[in-house]
Write an enzyme that holds these catalytic residues in place. Structure first.
Site, mmCIF file in Angstrom:
data_model
loop_
_atom_site.group_PDB
_atom_site.id
_atom_site.type_symbol
_atom_site.label_atom_id
_atom_site.label_comp_id
_atom_site.label_asym_id
_atom_site.label_seq_id
_atom_site.Cartn_x
_atom_site.Cartn_y
_atom_site.Cartn_z
ATOM 1 N N ASN A 183 -9.488 -2.928 -32.636
ATOM 2 C CA ASN A 183 -9.829 -4.312 -32.656
ATOM 3 C C ASN A 183 -10.236 -4.889 -33.400
ATOM 4 O O ASN A 183 -11.437 -4.275 -33.914
ATOM 5 C CB ASN A 183 -10.605 -4.919 -31.423
ATOM 6 C CG ASN A 183 -10.863 -6.667 -31.327
ATOM 7 O OD1 ASN A 183 -10.218 -7.455 -33.020
ATOM 8 N ND2 ASN A 183 -11.420 -6.740 -30.621
ATOM 9 N N LYS A 232 -11.532 -7.288 -35.106
ATOM 10 C CA LYS A 232 -12.118 -8.797 -35.228
ATOM 11 C C LYS A 232 -12.011 -9.658 -36.680
ATOM 12 O O LYS A 232 -11.132 -9.367 -37.728
ATOM 13 C CB LYS A 232 -13.709 -8.962 -35.029
ATOM 14 C CG LYS A 232 -13.679 -7.808 -33.048
ATOM 15 C CD LYS A 232 -14.902 -7.078 -32.426
ATOM 16 C CE LYS A 232 -15.049 -6.738 -31.134
ATOM 17 N NZ LYS A 232 -16.235 -6.450 -30.983
ATOM 18 N N HIS A 267 -10.472 -11.107 -24.173
ATOM 19 C CA HIS A 267 -11.028 -11.045 -25.471
ATOM 20 C C HIS A 267 -12.409 -11.425 -24.990
ATOM 21 O O HIS A 267 -12.537 -12.954 -24.468
ATOM 22 C CB HIS A 267 -10.831 -10.086 -26.868
ATOM 23 C CG HIS A 267 -12.271 -9.438 -27.279
ATOM 24 N ND1 HIS A 267 -13.278 -9.769 -27.358
ATOM 25 C CD2 HIS A 267 -12.486 -7.975 -27.446
ATOM 26 C CE1 HIS A 267 -13.504 -8.714 -27.940
ATOM 27 N NE2 HIS A 267 -13.037 -7.636 -27.602
ATOM 28 N N GLU A 284 -15.205 -11.757 -26.569
ATOM 29 C CA GLU A 284 -15.519 -13.342 -27.326
ATOM 30 C C GLU A 284 -14.947 -14.634 -27.754
ATOM 31 O O GLU A 284 -15.715 -15.107 -27.557
ATOM 32 C CB GLU A 284 -15.916 -12.233 -28.591
ATOM 33 C CG GLU A 284 -16.465 -11.266 -29.196
ATOM 34 C CD GLU A 284 -15.929 -10.307 -29.945
ATOM 35 O OE1 GLU A 284 -15.429 -9.871 -30.715
ATOM 36 O OE2 GLU A 284 -16.861 -8.805 -30.108
ATOM 37 N N GLU A 328 -13.661 -3.372 -21.164
ATOM 38 C CA GLU A 328 -14.966 -3.303 -21.953
ATOM 39 C C GLU A 328 -16.228 -4.395 -21.535
ATOM 40 O O GLU A 328 -16.318 -5.346 -20.736
ATOM 41 C CB GLU A 328 -14.039 -5.183 -23.259
ATOM 42 C CG GLU A 328 -13.113 -4.127 -23.107
ATOM 43 C CD GLU A 328 -13.109 -4.928 -24.863
ATOM 44 O OE1 GLU A 328 -12.879 -3.667 -25.846
ATOM 45 O OE2 GLU A 328 -13.368 -6.094 -25.135
ATOM 46 N N GLY A 331 -20.476 -3.878 -29.014
ATOM 47 C CA GLY A 331 -21.463 -3.698 -30.519
ATOM 48 C C GLY A 331 -22.957 -3.445 -30.880
ATOM 49 O O GLY A 331 -23.534 -4.449 -30.964
ATOM 50 N N SER A 352 -18.444 0.135 -28.052
ATOM 51 C CA SER A 352 -19.165 1.254 -28.489
ATOM 52 C C SER A 352 -18.545 2.100 -28.431
ATOM 53 O O SER A 352 -19.634 3.470 -28.739
ATOM 54 C CB SER A 352 -20.747 1.097 -28.022
ATOM 55 O OG SER A 352 -21.056 -0.332 -28.957
HETATM 56 P P1 13P Z 1 -17.359 -2.232 -30.679
HETATM 57 O O1 13P Z 1 -16.771 -0.741 -30.260
HETATM 58 O O2 13P Z 1 -18.322 -2.839 -31.285
HETATM 59 O O3 13P Z 1 -18.655 -2.061 -29.597
HETATM 60 O O4 13P Z 1 -16.223 -3.467 -30.018
HETATM 61 C C1 13P Z 1 -15.376 -2.879 -28.259
HETATM 62 C C2 13P Z 1 -14.699 -4.669 -28.640
HETATM 63 O O5 13P Z 1 -15.011 -5.415 -28.347
HETATM 64 C C3 13P Z 1 -13.147 -4.269 -28.977
HETATM 65 O O6 13P Z 1 -12.385 -5.104 -28.578
#
Ligand code: 13P
Length: 254
Positions: free
Chosen positions: A9, A11, A99, A101, A171, A177, A216
């Site tokens: 992903n 982002k 997601h 976010e 997640e 992150g 992560s």
């Molecule tokens: P990270 O791997 O940067 O923690 O992000 C995970 C994520 O949100 C994947 O959708």
């Protein structure tokens, strides 16, 4: 048998030019054996989908293309939104839905997420339904209630056959992150809990649904997570932006 799936992903990272290089570099680092063991998917921003698709098609790469979001209507006065068919026509086969976010920063509700899941399925694509708890929810002991509720709401009205072909990504929000990964045991237990919840809804189809861990994930922790019975892969954020690192995550057994 569920085939492993590792999806990057990206982002809000990568211009369409950078995306071309990222997909090419990734492909140089993977071989036939890797693709046999793992379904590899990249999810660039909307503006880079077309370029990524062109590279994949021109070079005949066995890399799947995913989008990070979608709207549930087919067309009309929805300024700024993207319809499922627009993605399907670009050879997009996976769409990340719900997601954290999007839920936290853009106010997506469980009902919105459910509409998106159905719209993605109707367009012949595979939803990657994201669920997960906040740190406060984990401390309050309501992780299962939160995640179970998100799974049930996200899958409402979806048939067992459709659920069998879907992907659910666990997640934990506090692990995204932050460099703090869930322990193998905690992540594995939540994946099992999610599969049991899906079995409540869809019976044996739950054995076919692929469940990913996200938060992560990196080359150092992927093998331990992948060893868990109910974890079938990963949804990788930061570690998917560098092709070398992402290839190391994909080749987790090496
Ligand atoms: P990270 O791997 O940067 O923690 O992000 C995970 C994520 O949100 C994947 O959708």
């Amino acid at each position: 048998m569920r085939k492993n799936l590792i999806a990057g992903n990206w982002k809000m990272n990568a211009t369409h030019l950078e995306a071309i290089q990222m997909v090419q570099k990734l492909s140089y680092r993977l071989d036939h054996n890797d693709y046999q063991r793992v379904d590899v998917v990249v999810c660039p921003p909307f503006t880079a989908l077309r370029s990524a698709q062109t590279v994949i098609e021109t070079d005949h790469l066995p890399i799947g293309l995913g989008a990070q979001n979608v709207y549930w209507e087919q067309k009309g006065a929805y300024t700024g939104e993207i319809a499922p068919d627009m993605l399907a026509k670009l050879s997009v086969s996976y769409v990340i839905v719900g997601h954290s976010e999007r839920r936290e920063l853009f106010g997506e509700t469980d009902e919105d997420v459910n509409r998106k899941v159905k719209a993605v399925l109707d367009a012949g694509m595979t939803p990657i339904l994201c669920v997960g708890e906040t740190e406060a929810e984990r401390e309050d002991g309501v992780t299962e209630a939160k995640v179970g509720g998100q799974v049930r709401a996200g899958l409402a009205g979806v048939t067992s056959d459709q659920i069998a072909g879907m992907v659910v990504a666990y997640e934990p929000i506090w692990a995204i992150g932050t460099g703090r990964t869930a322990s193998d045991d905690d992540a594995g237990a939540m994946a099992t809990y999610i599969r049991n919840t899906i079995a409540d809804i869809a019976g044996e189809a739950a054995e076919e649904t692929r469940i990913l861990y996200g938060g992560s994930m990196n080359p150092g922790n992927v093998a331990g997570l992948m060893a868990k019975r109910d974890i079938d892969g990963g949804l990788v954020g930061g570690a998917s932006l560098d092709p070398d690192t992402f290839a190391s995550v994909i080749r987790y057994w090496v």
